[in-house]
Scaffold this motif. Sequence first.
Motif, mmCIF file in Angstrom:
data_model
loop_
_atom_site.group_PDB
_atom_site.id
_atom_site.type_symbol
_atom_site.label_atom_id
_atom_site.label_comp_id
_atom_site.label_asym_id
_atom_site.label_seq_id
_atom_site.Cartn_x
_atom_site.Cartn_y
_atom_site.Cartn_z
ATOM 1 N N ARG A 183 10.168 -7.909 -9.520
ATOM 2 C CA ARG A 183 9.377 -7.519 -10.679
ATOM 3 C C ARG A 183 7.989 -7.132 -10.197
ATOM 4 N NH1 ARG A 183 10.988 -12.225 -15.126
ATOM 5 N NH2 ARG A 183 13.199 -11.628 -15.330
ATOM 6 N N GLY A 184 7.249 -6.466 -11.077
ATOM 7 C CA GLY A 184 5.910 -6.043 -10.687
ATOM 8 C C GLY A 184 5.420 -4.909 -11.550
ATOM 9 N N ASP A 185 4.585 -4.045 -10.979
ATOM 10 C CA ASP A 185 3.990 -2.948 -11.733
ATOM 11 C C ASP A 185 4.067 -1.649 -10.937
ATOM 12 O OD1 ASP A 185 2.201 -4.162 -14.198
ATOM 13 O OD2 ASP A 185 2.429 -5.578 -12.551
ATOM 14 N N ILE A 186 4.255 -0.563 -11.679
ATOM 15 C CA ILE A 186 4.135 0.784 -11.121
ATOM 16 C C ILE A 186 2.921 1.413 -11.792
ATOM 17 C CG2 ILE A 186 5.223 3.038 -10.874
ATOM 18 C CD1 ILE A 186 7.925 1.660 -11.025
ATOM 19 N N VAL A 187 1.909 1.718 -10.987
ATOM 20 C CA VAL A 187 0.625 2.178 -11.530
ATOM 21 C C VAL A 187 0.432 3.654 -11.200
ATOM 22 C CG1 VAL A 187 -1.862 1.786 -11.587
ATOM 23 C CG2 VAL A 187 -0.301 -0.132 -11.157
ATOM 24 N N ASP B 94 0.810 -1.211 0.000
ATOM 25 C CA ASP B 94 0.000 0.000 0.000
ATOM 26 C C ASP B 94 0.846 1.264 0.000
ATOM 27 O OD1 ASP B 94 1.024 -0.376 2.491
ATOM 28 O OD2 ASP B 94 -0.802 0.152 3.582
ATOM 29 N N LEU B 95 2.130 1.132 -0.339
ATOM 30 C CA LEU B 95 3.018 2.290 -0.321
ATOM 31 C C LEU B 95 2.716 3.218 -1.494
ATOM 32 C CD1 LEU B 95 5.550 3.633 0.975
ATOM 33 C CD2 LEU B 95 6.905 2.395 -0.715
ATOM 34 N N GLN B 96 2.542 4.478 -1.186
ATOM 35 C CA GLN B 96 2.377 5.496 -2.215
ATOM 36 C C GLN B 96 3.721 6.194 -2.409
ATOM 37 O OE1 GLN B 96 -0.428 6.019 -4.001
ATOM 38 N NE2 GLN B 96 -1.414 4.350 -2.879
ATOM 39 N N ALA B 97 4.181 6.224 -3.648
ATOM 40 C CA ALA B 97 5.467 6.847 -3.959
ATOM 41 C C ALA B 97 5.270 7.905 -5.033
ATOM 42 C CB ALA B 97 6.465 5.790 -4.414
ATOM 43 N N ASN B 98 6.341 8.613 -5.338
ATOM 44 C CA ASN B 98 6.301 9.647 -6.369
ATOM 45 C C ASN B 98 7.425 9.436 -7.365
ATOM 46 O OD1 ASN B 98 4.199 11.850 -5.569
ATOM 47 N ND2 ASN B 98 5.255 11.332 -3.665
ATOM 48 N N ILE B 99 7.076 9.429 -8.646
ATOM 49 C CA ILE B 99 8.098 9.380 -9.690
ATOM 50 C C ILE B 99 8.754 10.752 -9.767
ATOM 51 C CG2 ILE B 99 8.551 9.114 -12.154
ATOM 52 C CD1 ILE B 99 6.309 7.126 -12.334
ATOM 53 N N VAL B 100 10.072 10.774 -9.564
ATOM 54 C CA VAL B 100 10.792 12.048 -9.590
ATOM 55 C C VAL B 100 11.600 12.201 -10.867
ATOM 56 C CG1 VAL B 100 10.893 12.246 -7.085
ATOM 57 C CG2 VAL B 100 12.707 11.007 -8.293
ATOM 58 N N LEU C 295 5.384 12.048 -14.374
ATOM 59 C CA LEU C 295 5.901 12.344 -13.041
ATOM 60 C C LEU C 295 4.735 12.482 -12.079
ATOM 61 C CD1 LEU C 295 8.634 15.041 -13.859
ATOM 62 C CD2 LEU C 295 8.930 12.565 -13.655
ATOM 63 N N GLY C 296 4.976 12.123 -10.816
ATOM 64 C CA GLY C 296 3.924 12.287 -9.825
ATOM 65 C C GLY C 296 3.645 11.010 -9.059
ATOM 66 N N GLU C 297 2.503 10.996 -8.374
ATOM 67 C CA GLU C 297 2.172 9.911 -7.446
ATOM 68 C C GLU C 297 1.845 8.617 -8.181
ATOM 69 O OE1 GLU C 297 -1.533 9.377 -4.587
ATOM 70 O OE2 GLU C 297 -0.094 10.826 -3.750
ATOM 71 N N VAL C 298 2.335 7.505 -7.620
ATOM 72 C CA VAL C 298 2.083 6.184 -8.199
ATOM 73 C C VAL C 298 1.853 5.184 -7.069
ATOM 74 C CG1 VAL C 298 3.372 6.506 -10.356
ATOM 75 C CG2 VAL C 298 4.573 5.760 -8.286
ATOM 76 N N HIS C 299 1.309 4.035 -7.462
ATOM 77 C CA HIS C 299 1.075 2.919 -6.543
ATOM 78 C C HIS C 299 1.960 1.756 -6.988
ATOM 79 C CE1 HIS C 299 -1.088 0.313 -3.792
ATOM 80 N NE2 HIS C 299 -1.260 -0.556 -4.764
ATOM 81 N N LEU C 300 2.570 1.064 -6.017
ATOM 82 C CA LEU C 300 3.524 -0.001 -6.340
ATOM 83 C C LEU C 300 2.919 -1.374 -6.103
ATOM 84 C CD1 LEU C 300 6.746 1.503 -4.713
ATOM 85 C CD2 LEU C 300 5.708 2.009 -6.929
ATOM 86 N N GLU C 301 3.053 -2.249 -7.086
ATOM 87 C CA GLU C 301 2.567 -3.622 -6.977
ATOM 88 C C GLU C 301 3.719 -4.580 -7.276
ATOM 89 O OE1 GLU C 301 -0.672 -4.056 -9.658
ATOM 90 O OE2 GLU C 301 -1.967 -2.611 -8.618
ATOM 91 N N ILE C 302 4.152 -5.306 -6.260
ATOM 92 C CA ILE C 302 5.274 -6.232 -6.414
ATOM 93 C C ILE C 302 4.750 -7.627 -6.726
ATOM 94 C CG2 ILE C 302 7.120 -7.403 -5.145
ATOM 95 C CD1 ILE C 302 7.753 -4.894 -3.760
ATOM 96 N N ASP C 303 5.448 -8.336 -7.586
ATOM 97 C CA ASP C 303 5.157 -9.748 -7.836
ATOM 98 C C ASP C 303 5.492 -10.522 -6.562
ATOM 99 O OD1 ASP C 303 5.161 -12.431 -8.543
ATOM 100 O OD2 ASP C 303 6.012 -12.090 -10.519
ATOM 101 N N VAL D 90 12.765 6.568 -11.609
ATOM 102 C CA VAL D 90 13.342 6.842 -10.296
ATOM 103 C C VAL D 90 12.251 7.447 -9.422
ATOM 104 C CG1 VAL D 90 15.081 8.122 -8.998
ATOM 105 C CG2 VAL D 90 15.631 7.234 -11.268
ATOM 106 N N MET D 91 12.079 6.880 -8.222
ATOM 107 C CA MET D 91 11.055 7.371 -7.302
ATOM 108 C C MET D 91 11.693 7.828 -5.994
ATOM 109 S SD MET D 91 8.069 4.517 -7.956
ATOM 110 C CE MET D 91 9.170 3.120 -7.806
ATOM 111 N N ASP D 92 10.915 8.556 -5.205
ATOM 112 C CA ASP D 92 11.448 9.033 -3.933
ATOM 113 C C ASP D 92 11.587 7.897 -2.926
ATOM 114 O OD1 ASP D 92 8.743 8.644 -3.677
ATOM 115 O OD2 ASP D 92 8.387 10.445 -2.469
ATOM 116 N N LYS D 93 10.717 6.870 -3.048
ATOM 117 C CA LYS D 93 10.812 5.680 -2.196
ATOM 118 C C LYS D 93 10.255 4.494 -2.960
ATOM 119 C CE LYS D 93 6.678 7.257 0.353
ATOM 120 N NZ LYS D 93 6.739 8.675 -0.077
ATOM 121 N N THR D 94 10.627 3.302 -2.499
ATOM 122 C CA THR D 94 10.201 2.104 -3.228
ATOM 123 C C THR D 94 10.215 0.891 -2.323
ATOM 124 O OG1 THR D 94 10.606 0.717 -5.179
ATOM 125 C CG2 THR D 94 12.538 1.544 -4.017
#
Length: 751
Positions: free
Chosen positions: A412-416, A368-374, A447-455, A395-399
């Motif tokens: 592997r996974g998805d950045i949405v 459920d981590l919300q990150a930002n593409i920088v 650029l901006g907010e994204v949601h991370l989905e890991i395999d 590249v994101m601020d956190k991952t």
Amino acid sequence: MFVFQIRNSHHLHRICHRCLKLFQSDGRTFGNSVTNQSSKLEWTSKEIRQAFLDYFCQSRGHIYVPSSSVIPKKGEGTYFTNAGMNQFKPVFLGEVQPGTDMSSYKRVANSQKCVRVGGKHNDLDDVGRDTYHHTFFEMLGNWSFGDYFKEEACAMALELLTKVYGLPLERLYFTYFGGSEELGLQADLECRDTWLQLNVPQNRLLPFGMRDNFWDMGDTGPCGPCTEIHYDCRAQKQSKTETIVNQTEKRYIESIEKGEKVLQKFINKHGKRLTGKDILELHEGKYGSPLSVDIIEDMASSWGVDMDMAGFDELVQQHKYTPPIPKGNMKKQTMTQEVLHLLHSREIFPTDDSFKYMVTGSHDLKTDLQANIVSLIDEGSVVEEVETGKTCGVVMDKTTFYAEAGGQMADRGDIVGQCGRLKVTDVQNYYGYVLHLGEVVEGTMLLGEVHLEIDQTRRSGCMRNHTATHLLNTCLRGLLEDVSQRGSSVEPEKFTFDFSCMSPINNIHIESLERQVMNVIEKSIPVARELIPLKKALERKDVVFLPDEVYPADVRLVSITSTDEGFCFQSSELCGGTHVSNTKDIENFCILKMTGVSQGTKRAVCVTGSEALQADFYIDGKERTDFMFEEVKLTHKDPCVELNQAGKIAIGVLGCFVVIIGTSLSILFFVRTKRRKAILRNRMLINNAVPPSQTSPPPYTSSALDQTSPPSYAVAMGDGNVRVTVQDETEAPISGSISLNTQGAAFSQKI
């Protein structure tokens, strides 16, 4: 070899840390003063240096002179300081300015850092060929400028080695200049007589010529005869050499025996001519065990087999220069220096990837981590957006994504994002910036907010396997004395573990390792992780780390410890990988293959989890089991039995023997009833058959037998089928059929 060099009016000492280890293995003790010998066997370089300087400066009245820079001043004639005498060149050349400190030097001692990669005293070609030549090293020297000469210098040298460092006189050899007829130079008999007066045995005094015992720096300038002291390490080296030679010889003989079988098999099928392709296939192991080209040539020559070596060489060159086939339309994205500079200029900080360690429960990852593409990177350039079908780096601020490191494969996974989705296929770390590589499969990445989905399946597999490497490492060290990890590769489906070990490993060792690792898994031991300073970690004797690995200032220590009564286990390793929270999450463990990578280095290929239930056993390229199940059919479904969508069946058996009467097989079934799961493992050991007149072999013993009510089982065979029925006090009967080509027989027993 330990070298202590004395040179006419100045003296130079060279001490090799590798030789010190050899001295220690010989049980010698070293002291740090003339009158008080130390009993410890391990010396740091700091202690060696300090003992040297204490002896000359405190006991023998020398002045300490600090090391000069390894990069000399312009015009001093060398690119690097390559000897301890460099800073004293003005004394030798008579160029000392009056009133300076150097003008008052009579007897001094120094510790000079040196680099030798060129010039007359270039040791580069000798590095790696012996134990005492290095490109960067430190010279310990005592110097006399018109104060004392040979007699005192030799006496102090001998006292330092035998009294301070504790080296035995009977292990030392002394060399002196034996003269040169060509140049009309007499032997340095004065030096020889000095050593004799110091009670050095005659048979340990050896004369040598200009190359070894005459010192100079050029066609003109300071020069003269020198004397050296050498430490004899042959006793230790001979023992180690004999071990290596014996192991190598044994391995070569085994390779020849395997090669003969493989080549005979090929000749029977194809005749006595080897094309280039045939040689390559034999070398790669298509017809059995892989064979070296040298062995193929030797056997072919002995057996009168023709070989097309020219064709083989041509094929090798084609293999070597064949360009790799690109995967899809993926272009290699990297973090260039220009991109790094741009990120710094925009005050974009490195990625916070600490979230990759946040795990709740067994394998549930923090999703459920919300990150930002920088930053978005396309072919080395920073861009504002990337459209569908294109590849890019993010590249994101956190991952939460794990970047490939320490042998563990990347997540592997998805950045949405709000307008697009990136399918991540690789993750790399560039100076703290985590670069997520992949293809835009939907919309446009901005650029901006994204949601991370890991395999999660991939990550869970890596976590299980990485923790299993720690268990295997500890169990190996407990089973064999000379084990040292050399590396590992952690993938979701399997892992490899490379380790140095001169001892042979057989089936008994492998089975013991599997049992030990499974015991730790079944004990459900918590896996603890903590971030500690590297210096503190290295001070602990129980911490295992790779000697050639470069660690950060703060490291993660992964500990798996059990002190339960009757079962002790301790594993502490420096590791930045991801791990399960408890050993029970590994579920199962199996060694697929144990092979030799190089002389003295072995590789274990292992699996965990469900993959371990379907494993075939190999050792040295040969199957450990010649008997395989051809078919397993479930005839009773128990609610505790777990089946996957492919219909893979596992039937639980708690340790029984099946004896096939009238055949040459005796099959040992391994047992597992953990958590009431019924699992039939498709691995068996083939033993010698029990003759019909003998009783059946004793039941398989296991710690599990003490904790579970003994089941009964029955085996019926006929019409090419074997039926196994298992029943205990808590589970309904479960049976399975196995397709075999055997004669009818029947056997049953209660364990």
